[in-house]
Design a protein around this motif. Structure first.
Motif, PDB file in Angstrom:
ATOM      1  N   THR A  63       0.827  -1.208   0.000  1.00  0.00           N
ATOM      2  CA  THR A  63       0.000   0.000   0.000  1.00  0.00           C
ATOM      3  C   THR A  63       0.863   1.261   0.000  1.00  0.00           C
ATOM      4  OG1 THR A  63      -0.097   0.229   2.406  1.00  0.00           O
ATOM      5  CG2 THR A  63      -1.742  -1.235   1.369  1.00  0.00           C
ATOM      6  N   THR A  64       0.246   2.376  -0.330  1.00  0.00           N
ATOM      7  CA  THR A  64       0.953   3.657  -0.287  1.00  0.00           C
ATOM      8  C   THR A  64       1.445   3.943   1.124  1.00  0.00           C
ATOM      9  OG1 THR A  64      -0.301   4.530  -2.157  1.00  0.00           O
ATOM     10  CG2 THR A  64       0.716   6.143  -0.686  1.00  0.00           C
ATOM     11  N   ALA A  65       0.618   3.667   2.137  1.00  0.00           N
ATOM     12  CA  ALA A  65       1.022   3.897   3.529  1.00  0.00           C
ATOM     13  C   ALA A  65       2.240   3.055   3.884  1.00  0.00           C
ATOM     14  CB  ALA A  65      -0.130   3.592   4.470  1.00  0.00           C
ATOM     15  N   ASP A  66       2.259   1.801   3.432  1.00  0.00           N
ATOM     16  CA  ASP A  66       3.407   0.927   3.691  1.00  0.00           C
ATOM     17  C   ASP A  66       4.662   1.472   3.016  1.00  0.00           C
ATOM     18  OD1 ASP A  66       2.011  -1.000   5.196  1.00  0.00           O
ATOM     19  OD2 ASP A  66       1.428  -2.093   3.396  1.00  0.00           O
ATOM     20  N   LYS A  67       4.523   1.907   1.775  1.00  0.00           N
ATOM     21  CA  LYS A  67       5.668   2.435   1.030  1.00  0.00           C
ATOM     22  C   LYS A  67       6.218   3.683   1.696  1.00  0.00           C
ATOM     23  CE  LYS A  67       4.097   0.511  -3.291  1.00  0.00           C
ATOM     24  NZ  LYS A  67       3.093   0.676  -4.274  1.00  0.00           N
ATOM     25  N   ARG A  68       5.344   4.564   2.155  1.00  0.00           N
ATOM     26  CA  ARG A  68       5.799   5.784   2.821  1.00  0.00           C
ATOM     27  C   ARG A  68       6.477   5.459   4.149  1.00  0.00           C
ATOM     28  NH1 ARG A  68       0.662   9.734   1.397  1.00  0.00           N
ATOM     29  NH2 ARG A  68       1.237   9.984  -0.798  1.00  0.00           N
TER      30      ARG A  68
END
Length: 114
Positions: A63-68
């Protein structure tokens, strides 16, 4: 050889620790990239264990949250190693044949990762 087996076991365990809906932790990111430190400091070619860790990092950051979160962890880890070669870091995913949206860099703006 023994350390490579242990590292692979750690990478496998990290994959099972991530549950859907839970953000990735810096411990998981650090475990995934620990074997890359020699490459990041000296350049050359990343080891197979390092590339396995990069592949694992991609797997545990869907997810985007994981990547960030992973990006923030990479930046924090990189700050501990002032001798990391920026060009080696930025080329690591490509050298491992991994297409991922998490730049390995001390200077990335993690808020802009999608």
């Amino acid at each position: 050889m023994k350390s490579a087996v242990i590292l692979m076991l750690v990478v496998a365990l990290v994959q099972f620790m991530v549950k859907p809906g839970e953000a990735v932790t810096c411990g998981q990111v650090d475990a995934s990239l620990a074997s890359c430190i020699p490459y990041l400091m000296a350049g050359g070619s990343p080891s197979a264990a390092c590339c396995d860790g990069v592949k694992n990092l991609k797997t545990i950051t869907p997810t985007t949250a994981d990547k960030r979160a992973a990006c923030d962890c990479v930046k924090a880890a990189a700050a501990k190693y002032p001798n990391i070669k920026e060009d080696a870091a930025s080329s690591l995913p490509k050298k491992c044949g991994v297409d991922m949206n998490i730049p390995i860099s001390k200077t990335t703006d993690c808020a802009n990762i999608n």
